[in-house]
Motif scaffolding. Structure first.
Motif, PDB file in Angstrom:
ATOM      1  N   THR A   1      -7.804   5.371   2.070  1.00 39.51           N
ATOM      2  CA  THR A   1      -6.923   6.162   2.923  1.00 39.51           C
ATOM      3  C   THR A   1      -7.102   5.765   4.387  1.00 39.51           C
ATOM      4  O   THR A   1      -6.120   5.605   5.123  1.00 39.51           O
ATOM      5  CB  THR A   1      -7.202   7.670   2.745  1.00 39.51           C
TER       6      THR A   1
ATOM      7  N   ASN B   1      -5.475   2.266   4.900  1.00 39.14           N
ATOM      8  CA  ASN B   1      -4.012   2.193   4.790  1.00 39.14           C
ATOM      9  C   ASN B   1      -3.259   3.216   5.636  1.00 39.14           C
ATOM     10  O   ASN B   1      -2.108   2.978   6.020  1.00 39.14           O
ATOM     11  CB  ASN B   1      -3.595   2.389   3.323  1.00 39.14           C
ATOM     12  N   GLU B   2      -3.888   4.360   5.925  1.00 37.33           N
ATOM     13  CA  GLU B   2      -3.174   5.434   6.613  1.00 37.33           C
ATOM     14  C   GLU B   2      -3.857   5.902   7.890  1.00 37.33           C
ATOM     15  O   GLU B   2      -3.278   6.703   8.631  1.00 37.33           O
ATOM     16  CB  GLU B   2      -3.000   6.620   5.655  1.00 37.33           C
TER      17      GLU B   2
ATOM     18  N   ARG C   1      -4.982   9.849  10.547  1.00 34.13           N
ATOM     19  CA  ARG C   1      -3.907  10.791  10.236  1.00 34.13           C
ATOM     20  C   ARG C   1      -3.798  11.011   8.725  1.00 34.13           C
ATOM     21  O   ARG C   1      -3.536  12.130   8.268  1.00 34.13           O
ATOM     22  CB  ARG C   1      -2.588  10.261  10.791  1.00 34.13           C
ATOM     23  N   GLY C   2      -3.988   9.938   7.959  1.00 34.45           N
ATOM     24  CA  GLY C   2      -3.944  10.068   6.509  1.00 34.45           C
ATOM     25  C   GLY C   2      -5.086  10.906   5.970  1.00 34.45           C
ATOM     26  O   GLY C   2      -4.906  11.695   5.042  1.00 34.45           O
TER      27      GLY C   2
ATOM     28  N   ARG D   1      -4.280  14.675   6.536  1.00 41.71           N
ATOM     29  CA  ARG D   1      -2.928  15.149   6.194  1.00 41.71           C
ATOM     30  C   ARG D   1      -2.967  16.659   5.884  1.00 41.71           C
ATOM     31  O   ARG D   1      -3.832  17.132   5.172  1.00 41.71           O
ATOM     32  CB  ARG D   1      -2.366  14.394   5.001  1.00 41.71           C
TER      33      ARG D   1
ATOM     34  N   SER E   1       1.210   9.854  -0.005  1.00 47.12           N
ATOM     35  CA  SER E   1       0.647   8.625   0.542  1.00 47.12           C
ATOM     36  C   SER E   1       1.714   7.535   0.498  1.00 47.12           C
ATOM     37  O   SER E   1       2.186   7.181  -0.590  1.00 47.12           O
ATOM     38  CB  SER E   1      -0.579   8.162  -0.251  1.00 47.12           C
ATOM     39  N   PRO E   2       2.102   6.986   1.639  1.00 48.25           N
ATOM     40  CA  PRO E   2       3.106   5.921   1.646  1.00 48.25           C
ATOM     41  C   PRO E   2       2.561   4.604   1.101  1.00 48.25           C
ATOM     42  O   PRO E   2       3.342   3.727   0.728  1.00 48.25           O
ATOM     43  CB  PRO E   2       3.477   5.793   3.129  1.00 48.25           C
ATOM     44  N   ALA E   3       1.236   4.485   1.021  1.00 49.48           N
ATOM     45  CA  ALA E   3       0.624   3.226   0.599  1.00 49.48           C
ATOM     46  C   ALA E   3       0.161   3.245  -0.856  1.00 49.48           C
ATOM     47  O   ALA E   3       0.446   2.328  -1.623  1.00 49.48           O
ATOM     48  CB  ALA E   3      -0.565   2.893   1.511  1.00 49.48           C
TER      49      ALA E   3
ATOM     50  N   HIS F   1       7.656  14.232   0.744  1.00 50.52           N
ATOM     51  CA  HIS F   1       7.458  13.818   2.132  1.00 50.52           C
ATOM     52  C   HIS F   1       8.094  14.818   3.089  1.00 50.52           C
ATOM     53  O   HIS F   1       9.303  15.016   3.080  1.00 50.52           O
ATOM     54  CB  HIS F   1       8.046  12.427   2.384  1.00 50.52           C
TER      55      HIS F   1
END
Length: 323
Positions: A66, A69-70, A73-74, A77, A149-151, A159
């Protein structure tokens, strides 16, 4: 929450609610990161007999992937929504606990000062159920935000730009009914956790003090009591917590009458049964390590901070006659 401090008057329910909400908000700043990991692990391999494809190996792997990739902020969340939820949930759980416990003691003819295990558990479950019902829309949004998760997505993805966007999106799609989705599971989860959180905390603290192991107002007493409480909450609440996450996040279909209905589960019992049939008992405990990493510091910080905040409030506000 019981207290050994001498005061000129007992705290009102509103004062207890405010102090409890503040304590929980401090705690969730730290516990939200492992909760993101817990949510994603609970959804991974959902209803897959073979366990499905594993995106994440364990809680540490969730943190690492996380972050990579994010970013931060990820990892955080849903934090804004978590603050609002914690104020409602733990404000209720900590604020209503003592009034409920004293009322139950009076009903059965016992002194309000008596710490009776059965009435303590009942008061904890009742105060938790109130908080869960009030905070359900926020918990629903928080769980969906944490799962997104966008990744590396797992489970159904929802979303939302922010909490207000989530509230308006859900209301447009489902009306008020959307805000109470999973409320039965939320009440079950929180009642189970609350039924042991404060009773085990108070029991442990009383044992440490009455046996002369630690002084009543020591930070170490608060920490030790909170640690025991956190372990008990994690063990008792985990299956219901997994069911709640899955109910909140499941895909939906629109029925001929216009209502949206979950495609996987009817209610928390149905979710627990289907999870058990396809994933075994360990399916209930998916993400348990991340859950412990979340619940232990959250319980420790919440209950320790609550005792400290109550002590300061009683010392500087009540005793000095400010209010």
């Amino acid at each position: 929450m019981s207290s050994t401090h001498g005061t000129s008057r007992p705290l009102s329910t509103a004062e207890g609610f405010a102090c409890g909400g503040l304590a929980a908000s401090i705690a969730v700043t730290f516990s939200n990161i492992p909760e993101v990991a817990k949510t994603r692990l609970q959804l991974q391999g959902e209803l897959a007999k073979s366990g499905g494809e594993k995106v994440y190996k364990n809680a540490i792997d969730v943190f690492a992937k996380t972050w990579r990739n994010e970013g931060f902020r990820g990892l955080q969340r849903g934090l804004g929504t978590a603050y609002a939820y914690q104020i409602l949930l733990n404000g209720s759980r900590l604020g209503f606990y003592e009034p409920f416990r004293r009322t139950i003691n009076r009903v059965i003819g016992r002194p309000v000062t008596d710490q009776i295990p059965l009435t303590s558990v009942a008061a904890g479950a009742a105060s938790g159920a109130v908080g869960a019902a009030i905070g359900n829309p926020l918990f629903l949004i928080k769980a969906r935000m944490q799962a997104y998760s966008p990744a590396l997505p797992v489970g159904t993805q929802h979303h939302y730009k922010n909490s207000f966007d989530a509230l308006s999106t859900i209301f447009r799609a489902e009306g008020f009914r959307g805000f109470v989705r999973g409320i039965d599971a939320a009440i079950l989860r929180t009642s189970m956790g609350s039924s042991v959180q404060l009773p085990t905390y108070n029991w442990t603290k009383n044992q440490l003090v009455t046996n002369g192991i630690l002084p009543a107002n020591s930070i170490w007493t608060y920490l030790a009591s909170s640690s025991v409480s956190g372990v008990c909450v994690c063990i008792v609440m985990q299956p219901a917590d997994t069911a709640l996450t899955r109910l909140y996040n499941q895909p939906t279909i629109r029925l001929p009458n216009g209502r949206l209905q979950g495609t996987l589960y009817k209610n928390p019992i149905d979710c627990l049964w289907k999870t058990f049939k396809t994933e075994g008992v360990f399916g209930w405990y998916k993400g348990s390590t991340a859950h412990f990493l979340r619940i232990a510091p959250h319980t420790i910080i919440t209950l320790t901070a609550n005792d400290i905040i109550l002590s300061l409030y009683k010392e500087f506000v009540i005793k000095r006659g400010v209010l």
